[in-house]
Design a protein around this motif. Structure first.
Motif, PDB file in Angstrom:
ATOM      1  N   ALA A 104       0.831  -1.204   0.000  1.00 20.73           N
ATOM      2  CA  ALA A 104       0.000   0.000   0.000  1.00 20.73           C
ATOM      3  C   ALA A 104       0.869   1.259   0.000  1.00 20.73           C
ATOM      4  O   ALA A 104       0.593   2.215  -0.743  1.00 20.73           O
ATOM      5  N   ALA A 105       1.905   1.244   0.837  1.00 19.38           N
ATOM      6  CA  ALA A 105       2.802   2.408   0.871  1.00 19.38           C
ATOM      7  C   ALA A 105       3.531   2.584  -0.456  1.00 19.38           C
ATOM      8  O   ALA A 105       3.677   3.702  -0.966  1.00 19.38           O
ATOM      9  N   ALA A 127      -4.234   1.349  -3.665  1.00 20.88           N
ATOM     10  CA  ALA A 127      -3.503   1.462  -2.398  1.00 20.88           C
ATOM     11  C   ALA A 127      -4.467   1.491  -1.222  1.00 20.88           C
ATOM     12  O   ALA A 127      -4.249   0.833  -0.193  1.00 20.88           O
ATOM     13  N   GLY A 128      -5.556   2.263  -1.356  1.00 22.91           N
ATOM     14  CA  GLY A 128      -6.529   2.353  -0.281  1.00 22.91           C
ATOM     15  C   GLY A 128      -7.227   1.023  -0.040  1.00 22.91           C
ATOM     16  O   GLY A 128      -7.458   0.615   1.103  1.00 22.91           O
ATOM     17  N   GLN A 129      -7.577   0.345  -1.120  1.00 22.56           N
ATOM     18  CA  GLN A 129      -8.250  -0.949  -0.970  1.00 22.56           C
ATOM     19  C   GLN A 129      -7.343  -1.967  -0.283  1.00 22.56           C
ATOM     20  O   GLN A 129      -7.798  -2.747   0.562  1.00 22.56           O
ATOM     21  N   VAL A 130      -6.062  -1.941  -0.631  1.00 23.41           N
ATOM     22  CA  VAL A 130      -5.112  -2.870  -0.005  1.00 23.41           C
ATOM     23  C   VAL A 130      -4.945  -2.536   1.467  1.00 23.41           C
ATOM     24  O   VAL A 130      -4.997  -3.423   2.341  1.00 23.41           O
ATOM     25  N   GLN A 137      -6.474   0.711   8.266  1.00 24.79           N
ATOM     26  CA  GLN A 137      -7.779   1.247   7.928  1.00 24.79           C
ATOM     27  C   GLN A 137      -7.846   2.768   8.015  1.00 24.79           C
ATOM     28  O   GLN A 137      -8.496   3.417   7.182  1.00 24.79           O
ATOM     29  N   ALA A 138      -7.171   3.347   9.001  1.00 23.26           N
ATOM     30  CA  ALA A 138      -7.190   4.819   9.113  1.00 23.26           C
ATOM     31  C   ALA A 138      -6.525   5.439   7.895  1.00 23.26           C
ATOM     32  O   ALA A 138      -7.044   6.409   7.307  1.00 23.26           O
ATOM     33  N   LEU A 147     -17.427   4.204  -2.542  1.00 24.36           N
ATOM     34  CA  LEU A 147     -18.024   2.914  -2.215  1.00 24.36           C
ATOM     35  C   LEU A 147     -17.106   2.125  -1.282  1.00 24.36           C
ATOM     36  O   LEU A 147     -17.554   1.548  -0.279  1.00 24.36           O
ATOM     37  N   ALA A 148     -15.802   2.076  -1.592  1.00 23.15           N
ATOM     38  CA  ALA A 148     -14.845   1.353  -0.743  1.00 23.15           C
ATOM     39  C   ALA A 148     -14.802   1.970   0.657  1.00 23.15           C
ATOM     40  O   ALA A 148     -14.688   1.244   1.662  1.00 23.15           O
TER      41      ALA A 148
END
Length: 559
Positions: free
Chosen positions: A450-451, A473-476, A484-485, A510-511
């Protein structure tokens, strides 16, 4: 006479039972002990509720053939049907006196009573029969069926345990009779079949039942006590258990199937054992236990007494086991030993499996080498991923498109479709940073991936794929407990920067809503979902957003 019986049968089929009875009676006038005619008369008169009329023909038949079990049974059934209980008991006693060890008289009597719903009388007949035969386990099958009819499942199991001690071939029948035991009675049924003095067939019945009731591990624990090197039917019983476990089909059932096949191999002669070990190892692989499969096969693959074909087969399965266990180097060494002895298709499958293992380890050059020359769609798809992990965006796109939308299983096809859509937004032929991030994701490093995806997104223009890479990245990150934050912050940035007509912003919202639902924040999810539906009415995610909105509204506490 034969024509008369045939005519009677045809009249029965036509439902003309009175005429059928006359046809059978005509036959019996000339041949009183004709059994087909007697049985036909019984059927026809039963339909007419005139069974008492069978008595005189049956008595005449018995006078002609006094030892015929079928005629005796017919007369007992008729006595019971017309409520001549004393006559039935007397006939049973006379028959039994001529054949003191034969259960047949009592069996006919018990079944006739059961069929008429006279269960207490049937139970008394069982007691009488056991006393006369001087065998406490006599008539156990009839007793078991009687208990089952009255839904006394534990009593039925106890009787089956008695029956199976003397008639082990009745095991499939016992299983079929007891498998409908209600859930709250199953433990006691198993206890009745597995007492310390229970016969092997009773224990095997318990194992069969446990398999069907979703307890394969316990089934194997019970079953394995019934087989061993000195048990004559051990190999057959093990093979049968393995087949039943295969029919159940769950991962746990596949595992115990492998246990049974491994034990099967242990008790077979050496010349037959290798193939059984191969089968057991394959079953373990199917159950997801590559380490156990390897333990079974490693010695077998080196067995100098086995044929070259058998050793090659063992090594082939061993390669798969090593790949499943995450040991590609050892798998490659085994594959090199057996490679030339394998059929082309099998060789290609193993090379492909090794290529996947090399890819998962980031050994991309080795994976490329293994895939060279393989023109299958699966190989094209995998080589597309290898190219992508090395940064080759254009090459990956070409190979994904060449592989088509259906290569691999559903999960593979979905991942490839999603990635093709993402790469289509990136106007670059090469992007090593993105490839490195995606490789970390494939290797299970979600937070690191993600990073890295966020850093890669920073190198792209806002309308050139940046938001799409950020969305990934956000979904992962959102899929991890500690990310999550950060995922929520990424989704918020995408929503704020949403480009007109773009797909990233509604997908991000949506995510974000899905993340809020997982965090038990339905009211916040409702706000975002309503904003999504109003702001992006043409988005492909709106139907899913509407379904989630209904769920979220249902989860909001009423004020």
């Amino acid at each position: 006479l034969g024509q008369g019986i045939g005519r009677g049968f045809e009249l029965e089929r036509a439902g003309r039972f009175a005429d059928a009875a006359q046809a059978y009676q005509q036959v019996l006038r000339g041949e009183p002990a004709n059994l087909p005619a007697l049985l036909g008369l019984e059927r026809a008169l039963d339909h007419l509720t005139r069974l008492a009329e069978v008595l005189d023909p049956a008595r005449r038949a018995l006078a002609v053939d006094s030892t015929n079990p079928a005629i005796l049974g017919l007369l007992i059934r008729t006595f019971v049907a017309v409520d001549l209980s004393d006559s039935a008991a007397a006939l049973v006693a006379r028959w039994s006196a001529r054949a003191p060890a034969d259960e047949s008289p009592y069996r006919e009597w018990i079944v006739a009573l059961e069929d008429r719903g006279r269960f207490d009388d049937a139970r008394a007949a069982i007691v009488t029969g056991r006393r006369a035969l001087a065998r406490p386990a006599a008539l156990a099958i009839e007793a078991a069926e009687l208990e089952q009819r009255q839904e006394n499942w534990v009593g039925a199991a106890q009787e089956w345990a008695r029956a199976l001690a003397g008639e082990p071939a009745q095991q499939p029948n016992a299983t079929a009779q007891l498998e409908d035991t209600p859930a709250d009675g199953r433990a006691k049924v198993v206890d009745a079949l597995t007492r310390a003095d229970a016969a092997p067939a009773a224990r095997r019945t318990a194992a069969d039942l446990l398999l069907g009731w979703g307890e394969p591990e316990r089934a194997w624990t019970v079953f394995q006590t019934t087989v061993g090197p000195d048990v004559p039917d051990g190999p057959y019983a093990l093979h049968r258990f393995a087949e039943r476990a295969l029919a159940v089909g769950t991962p746990a059932a596949r595992r115990v199937r492998a246990y049974a096949l491994a034990r099967f191999a242990e008790i077979l002669p050496a010349r037959l054992a290798l193939q059984a070990r191969i089968d057991a190892a394959r079953a373990l692989l199917d159950a997801g236990d590559g380490a156990a499969a390897r333990a079974i096969l490693a010695p077998a693959a080196l067995d100098s007494t086995a044929s070259p074909a058998a050793r090659a087969a063992a090594r082939t399965v061993l390669v798969r086991a090593l790949l499943e266990a995450g040991e590609p180097d050892s798998a490659a060494a085994e594959l090199a030993r057996v490679n030339d002895d394998l059929p082309l298709e099998e060789r290609e499958q193993l090379h492909f499996g090794l290529a996947r293992a090399r890819t998962a380890r980031g050994q991309l050059a080795a994976a490329d080498s293994l895939l060279a020359g393989d023109s299958s769609v699966a190989a094209l798809s995998l080589s597309g991923w290898v190219s992508l992990y090395r940064g080759g965006v254009k090459t990956a796109m070409e190979r994904f498109r060449a592989a088509g939308p259906y290569a691999g299983d559903r999960e593979d096809a979905t991942a490839r479709t999603i990635m093709t859509a993402l790469l289509d937004r990136i106007a670059r032929d090469s992007f090593p940073e993105l490839g490195a991030a995606l490789l970390r994701l494939a290797q299970g490093d979600s937070l690191g991936a993600a990073a890295a995806l966020q850093r890669a997104a920073g190198q792209l223009p806002e309308h050139g794929g940046r938001l799409d890479v950020l969305l990934l990245a956000g979904q992962v990150a959102g899929g991890t407990a500690t990310g999550q934050a950060g995922a929520a912050d990424i989704f918020a940035d995408i929503v704020r920067a949403g480009e007109p007509g773009g797909s990233a912003a509604p997908a991000a919202e949506l995510a974000w809503s899905q993340l809020l639902m997982r965090q038990n924040r339905p009211a916040d999810a409702v706000t975002h979902l309503e904003h999504l539906i109003l702001s992006y009415p043409q988005s492909a995610v709106v139907p899913e957003a509407r379904r989630l909105l209904d769920k979220a509204k249902g989860a909001v506490p009423r004020s």
